[in-house]
Scaffold this motif. Structure first.
Motif, PDB file in Angstrom:
ATOM      1  N   PRO A  62       0.809  -1.227   0.000  1.00 34.73           N
ATOM      2  CA  PRO A  62       0.000   0.000   0.000  1.00 34.73           C
ATOM      3  C   PRO A  62       0.842   1.276   0.000  1.00 34.73           C
ATOM      4  O   PRO A  62       0.475   2.253  -0.664  1.00 34.73           O
ATOM      5  CB  PRO A  62      -0.827  -0.108   1.279  1.00 34.73           C
ATOM      6  CG  PRO A  62      -0.873  -1.562   1.577  1.00 34.73           C
ATOM      7  CD  PRO A  62       0.445  -2.111   1.093  1.00 34.73           C
ATOM      8  N   ARG A  67      -0.981   4.529  -0.781  1.00 32.75           N
ATOM      9  CA  ARG A  67      -2.169   4.306   0.046  1.00 32.75           C
ATOM     10  C   ARG A  67      -1.778   3.666   1.377  1.00 32.75           C
ATOM     11  O   ARG A  67      -2.325   2.643   1.775  1.00 32.75           O
ATOM     12  CB  ARG A  67      -3.157   3.438  -0.709  1.00 32.75           C
ATOM     13  CG  ARG A  67      -3.649   4.117  -1.986  1.00 32.75           C
ATOM     14  CD  ARG A  67      -4.470   3.218  -2.838  1.00 32.75           C
ATOM     15  NE  ARG A  67      -5.735   2.913  -2.178  1.00 32.75           N
ATOM     16  CZ  ARG A  67      -6.782   2.417  -2.798  1.00 32.75           C
ATOM     17  NH1 ARG A  67      -6.731   2.156  -4.074  1.00 32.75           N
ATOM     18  NH2 ARG A  67      -7.893   2.160  -2.152  1.00 32.75           N
ATOM     19  N   GLU A  70      -4.287   3.376   6.549  1.00 28.76           N
ATOM     20  CA  GLU A  70      -5.411   2.441   6.590  1.00 28.76           C
ATOM     21  C   GLU A  70      -6.338   2.774   7.738  1.00 28.76           C
ATOM     22  O   GLU A  70      -5.907   2.996   8.864  1.00 28.76           O
ATOM     23  CB  GLU A  70      -4.910   1.000   6.745  1.00 28.76           C
ATOM     24  CG  GLU A  70      -6.035  -0.008   6.770  1.00 28.76           C
ATOM     25  CD  GLU A  70      -5.550  -1.444   6.770  1.00 28.76           C
ATOM     26  OE1 GLU A  70      -6.292  -2.295   7.286  1.00 28.76           O
ATOM     27  OE2 GLU A  70      -4.448  -1.719   6.255  1.00 28.76           O
ATOM     28  N   THR A  72     -10.161   1.521   9.501  1.00 27.02           N
ATOM     29  CA  THR A  72     -11.334   0.652   9.566  1.00 27.02           C
ATOM     30  C   THR A  72     -12.485   1.537  10.008  1.00 27.02           C
ATOM     31  O   THR A  72     -12.377   2.246  11.012  1.00 27.02           O
ATOM     32  CB  THR A  72     -11.120  -0.497  10.564  1.00 27.02           C
ATOM     33  OG1 THR A  72      -9.969  -1.247  10.157  1.00 27.02           O
ATOM     34  CG2 THR A  72     -12.323  -1.417  10.618  1.00 27.02           C
ATOM     35  N   GLU A  97     -11.404   4.043  -2.676  1.00 24.81           N
ATOM     36  CA  GLU A  97     -10.700   4.039  -1.386  1.00 24.81           C
ATOM     37  C   GLU A  97     -11.120   2.861  -0.511  1.00 24.81           C
ATOM     38  O   GLU A  97     -10.379   2.425   0.359  1.00 24.81           O
ATOM     39  CB  GLU A  97     -10.965   5.350  -0.618  1.00 24.81           C
ATOM     40  CG  GLU A  97     -10.471   6.585  -1.315  1.00 24.81           C
ATOM     41  CD  GLU A  97     -11.498   7.209  -2.257  1.00 24.81           C
ATOM     42  OE1 GLU A  97     -11.280   8.366  -2.670  1.00 24.81           O
ATOM     43  OE2 GLU A  97     -12.509   6.554  -2.591  1.00 24.81           O
ATOM     44  N   ARG A 113     -12.939  -1.234   5.119  1.00 25.01           N
ATOM     45  CA  ARG A 113     -11.485  -1.065   5.182  1.00 25.01           C
ATOM     46  C   ARG A 113     -11.139  -0.062   4.097  1.00 25.01           C
ATOM     47  O   ARG A 113     -11.415  -0.286   2.921  1.00 25.01           O
ATOM     48  CB  ARG A 113     -10.788  -2.396   4.951  1.00 25.01           C
ATOM     49  CG  ARG A 113      -9.314  -2.345   5.210  1.00 25.01           C
ATOM     50  CD  ARG A 113      -8.717  -3.760   5.255  1.00 25.01           C
ATOM     51  NE  ARG A 113      -7.367  -3.681   4.790  1.00 25.01           N
ATOM     52  CZ  ARG A 113      -6.890  -4.259   3.702  1.00 25.01           C
ATOM     53  NH1 ARG A 113      -7.638  -5.032   2.969  1.00 25.01           N
ATOM     54  NH2 ARG A 113      -5.641  -4.092   3.359  1.00 25.01           N
ATOM     55  N   LEU A 115      -8.219   2.531   2.351  1.00 21.74           N
ATOM     56  CA  LEU A 115      -6.809   2.841   2.149  1.00 21.74           C
ATOM     57  C   LEU A 115      -6.694   4.155   1.390  1.00 21.74           C
ATOM     58  O   LEU A 115      -7.272   4.297   0.307  1.00 21.74           O
ATOM     59  CB  LEU A 115      -6.104   1.744   1.359  1.00 21.74           C
ATOM     60  CG  LEU A 115      -5.998   0.370   2.005  1.00 21.74           C
ATOM     61  CD1 LEU A 115      -5.298  -0.600   1.058  1.00 21.74           C
ATOM     62  CD2 LEU A 115      -5.263   0.426   3.315  1.00 21.74           C
ATOM     63  N   TYR A 122      -7.843  10.991   4.072  1.00 23.64           N
ATOM     64  CA  TYR A 122      -8.963  10.309   4.730  1.00 23.64           C
ATOM     65  C   TYR A 122     -10.040  11.308   5.141  1.00 23.64           C
ATOM     66  O   TYR A 122     -11.231  11.065   4.940  1.00 23.64           O
ATOM     67  CB  TYR A 122      -8.513   9.493   5.948  1.00 23.64           C
ATOM     68  CG  TYR A 122      -9.716   8.856   6.594  1.00 23.64           C
ATOM     69  CD1 TYR A 122     -10.381   7.809   5.954  1.00 23.64           C
ATOM     70  CD2 TYR A 122     -10.250   9.350   7.775  1.00 23.64           C
ATOM     71  CE1 TYR A 122     -11.527   7.265   6.494  1.00 23.64           C
ATOM     72  CE2 TYR A 122     -11.397   8.813   8.315  1.00 23.64           C
ATOM     73  CZ  TYR A 122     -12.038   7.763   7.672  1.00 23.64           C
ATOM     74  OH  TYR A 122     -13.189   7.232   8.191  1.00 23.64           O
ATOM     75  N   GLN A 143      -7.967   4.169  13.053  1.00 24.97           N
ATOM     76  CA  GLN A 143      -6.736   4.133  12.265  1.00 24.97           C
ATOM     77  C   GLN A 143      -5.914   2.922  12.676  1.00 24.97           C
ATOM     78  O   GLN A 143      -5.780   2.615  13.856  1.00 24.97           O
ATOM     79  CB  GLN A 143      -5.908   5.389  12.482  1.00 24.97           C
ATOM     80  CG  GLN A 143      -4.615   5.369  11.712  1.00 24.97           C
ATOM     81  CD  GLN A 143      -3.707   6.538  12.056  1.00 24.97           C
ATOM     82  OE1 GLN A 143      -4.065   7.407  12.828  1.00 24.97           O
ATOM     83  NE2 GLN A 143      -2.531   6.531  11.475  1.00 24.97           N
ATOM     84  N   THR A 144      -5.342   2.246  11.694  1.00 23.02           N
ATOM     85  CA  THR A 144      -4.463   1.126  11.980  1.00 23.02           C
ATOM     86  C   THR A 144      -3.129   1.652  12.483  1.00 23.02           C
ATOM     87  O   THR A 144      -2.484   2.458  11.820  1.00 23.02           O
ATOM     88  CB  THR A 144      -4.241   0.271  10.716  1.00 23.02           C
ATOM     89  OG1 THR A 144      -5.502  -0.249  10.298  1.00 23.02           O
ATOM     90  CG2 THR A 144      -3.276  -0.866  10.975  1.00 23.02           C
ATOM     91  N   GLN A 150      -1.540 -10.572   8.454  1.00 15.25           N
ATOM     92  CA  GLN A 150      -2.383 -10.486   7.284  1.00 15.25           C
ATOM     93  C   GLN A 150      -2.239 -11.788   6.540  1.00 15.25           C
ATOM     94  O   GLN A 150      -1.140 -12.174   6.154  1.00 15.25           O
ATOM     95  CB  GLN A 150      -1.980  -9.308   6.402  1.00 15.25           C
ATOM     96  CG  GLN A 150      -2.882  -9.105   5.228  1.00 15.25           C
ATOM     97  CD  GLN A 150      -2.535  -7.824   4.495  1.00 15.25           C
ATOM     98  OE1 GLN A 150      -1.379  -7.506   4.320  1.00 15.25           O
ATOM     99  NE2 GLN A 150      -3.540  -7.097   4.087  1.00 15.25           N
TER     100      GLN A 150
END
Length: 152
Positions: A62, A67, A70, A72, A97, A113, A115, A122, A143-144, A150
């Protein structure tokens, strides 16, 4: 489509190997699952035809794609009639996105989700695109901080 439990050990081994590296040559795959190339290829083609293997994809970093930010997003909608739900879901699916969208049981109604490049991107996405969708009553953004695991 068959259930994974209905597959034999060789089919499951093929799926596992291709899940780890979808670019394996048939010869390499056959070696790893202890088959000759012809029966291995027949099994792969059958798994594809039955819908067990649904495609092959490149995993793109990403950050390299611009991007790296990330988020959620939990989304609650105020309408639940079939037409409104279909329109909302179509609109979400069209947003580039949004890389993953799930309708879930209970509250919230959806988990997305997203990106984007950075926090500014964002904020623009949320205020000019997401919150403008019909039926959206509330969003909560997470925010991650760090990706721990993964699995593809």
């Amino acid at each position: 489509m068959r259930n994974i439990q209905e597959l034999d050990a060789i089919d499951r081994a093929i799926i596992e190997e291709l899940s780890q590296d979808g670019r394996l040559s048939n010869t390499e795959l056959a070696q790893r699952v202890r088959l000759t190339p012809a029966p291995c290829l027949r099994r792969v083609k059958r798994l594809e035809a039955e819908g067990v293997i649904t495609g092959y994809h490149a995993r793109v970093d990403p950050a390299a794609a611009g991007r790296a930010f990330e988020v959620t997003v939990s989304v609650e909608v105020r309408v639940n009639d079939q037409r409104s739900v279909e329109e909302f879901e179509s609109a979400i699916a069209a947003l580039e996105e949004v890389v993953e969208a799930r309708r879930v049981f209970g509250s919230p109604d959806y988990i997305l989700r997203v990106l984007v490049a950075d926090v500014g991107a964002y904020e623009r996405f949320q205020t000019t695109r997401l919150l403008c969708l019909p039926g959206v009553s509330r969003t909560i953004s997470h925010q991650t901080m760090k990706l721990i695991k993964q699995q593809w």
